[in-house]
Scaffold this motif. Sequence first.
Motif, PDB file in Angstrom:
ATOM      1  N   ALA A 147       0.869  -1.170   0.000  1.00 15.40           N
ATOM      2  CA  ALA A 147       0.000   0.000   0.000  1.00 15.40           C
ATOM      3  C   ALA A 147       0.904   1.216   0.000  1.00 15.40           C
ATOM      4  N   GLY A 148       0.644   2.164  -0.861  1.00 12.27           N
ATOM      5  CA  GLY A 148       1.501   3.335  -0.931  1.00 12.27           C
ATOM      6  C   GLY A 148       0.737   4.577  -1.359  1.00 12.27           C
ATOM      7  N   THR A 149       1.296   5.716  -0.966  1.00 12.67           N
ATOM      8  CA  THR A 149       0.686   6.996  -1.318  1.00 12.67           C
ATOM      9  C   THR A 149       1.517   7.669  -2.402  1.00 12.67           C
TER      10      THR A 149
ATOM     11  N   GLU B 102      -3.021  10.386  -2.963  1.00 12.84           N
ATOM     12  CA  GLU B 102      -3.987   9.312  -2.738  1.00 12.84           C
ATOM     13  C   GLU B 102      -3.262   7.967  -2.612  1.00 12.84           C
ATOM     14  N   GLU B 103      -3.914   7.050  -1.914  1.00 13.31           N
ATOM     15  CA  GLU B 103      -3.281   5.757  -1.618  1.00 13.31           C
ATOM     16  C   GLU B 103      -3.753   4.682  -2.595  1.00 13.31           C
ATOM     17  N   TYR B 104      -2.821   3.810  -2.948  1.00  8.82           N
ATOM     18  CA  TYR B 104      -3.115   2.722  -3.887  1.00  8.82           C
ATOM     19  C   TYR B 104      -2.558   1.421  -3.341  1.00  8.82           C
TER      20      TYR B 104
ATOM     21  N   ASP C 218       3.343   2.799   2.413  1.00  7.61           N
ATOM     22  CA  ASP C 218       2.720   2.854   3.733  1.00  7.61           C
ATOM     23  C   ASP C 218       2.811   1.499   4.426  1.00  7.61           C
TER      24      ASP C 218
ATOM     25  N   LEU D 150       5.474   6.197  -5.362  1.00  8.01           N
ATOM     26  CA  LEU D 150       4.648   6.036  -4.166  1.00  8.01           C
ATOM     27  C   LEU D 150       5.547   5.856  -2.951  1.00  8.01           C
TER      28      LEU D 150
END
Lengths: 197, 208
Positions: B124-126, B175-177, B144, B141
């Motif tokens: 998960a990363g922003t 935004e996070e993906y 996270d 990214l």
Amino acid sequence: MDVSRQASTARADRFDAVFAEVYEPLQRYLRRRCRPDDVEDLVADVLLVVWRRLEDVPADLALPWCYGVARRCVANRARTASRALRLVQRLAGERQPEPPPLVGDPALGRAISALSPIDQEIVRLWAWEGLAPRDIAAALGLTPNAVSIRLHRAKSKLAAELGKEGRGAGHQPGEAPSGAQSAPRTTDATTGGEGST
Amino acid sequence: MSDELENRLRRANPVATDATVHPADGPGAAILRRTVMSTDDEMLTGSRSGAEPPLWRRPVVLGVAGAAAAAAVVITVVAVTSDDAVVPTAATTVTYDLGGSGTVMGSCVPFADLEPIAGAAALAGTVVSIDGDIDGDLVVLEVDRWYASGDADRVALRGTPETVSLDGVEFVVGEEYLVTAADGVVQPCGMSGPASPELEQAYDQWYG
């Protein structure tokens, strides 16, 4: 004539041919998407890329390829705007300069704005540049099949949005908007048009 | 409706197909042609808009896997500015390809039928930056959370002009993906996308 001179001449001839094909439609493409002041610079930017990457320009899809380059140049131009403008764009969630408004049809403008950016461009390339799905695919780096599917979905979405607006405001879908341009083009966009190859 | 819509779209065209423009055989075109043809690559690199600095915010369509590419782990120096002071710090970055074509829309299996890919990296990363020029895009990214097979601080996702869209999934700074990558290529078709409770739950199940 030595070999290198022959190659240079052949390259120049090829560029001349691409230039002659794309110069005029490229101006219209950019005028539809940018401020008038930016068009000349952007045309030059695109043609510089054509010259630099002439070997990459597909022989039978030169114009769609140039539209793809132009699209990126337009996006890049937006990035190089003033810091203040970039901040405003960031806050507003925009990534490209505001294109000219659709002629006399705000409902259609709202419906198109509801599409994803890539679908908006597919619709414009189809309706305004008159490109077939194969050409749109070349411009956007998609497969023709993906373009056909996206275009079909986008048109359905537009029809639904316009139908909702029409029911809400008493405006029927397809009704000629006030202030619209005169007769529409008669060329079949799926088979030919300004940018057909 | 299709014909009506088509006609309506064409009527709304802000620049008619036959609108007058500078002619290709005019004097202005001749000057431009000569100028372009006398411009060498070095000049191009410094002047064309495609070589401009990174953008701050630009949605980039998430690519479909297909092109073979290997992940590359590099050390990146991150410049952190504070009161005009530059403090370099080291951060590890792993790069994945957004890939080329190969998967046609509609051929993805339903989300409920997705299964984890053995050995795949998942995180998960922003999005902290989106860079790009005419040759492609680079989305960075800040990680996270690593779900599997990774410990880098940042992940860079590299796209190409041939990147195929995946249902309009776009990257936006801030935004996070959730991203799954196998063999260095981001996996599409519901395996990667914007963070959502549904996808987070799936990642917990697959990689938890």
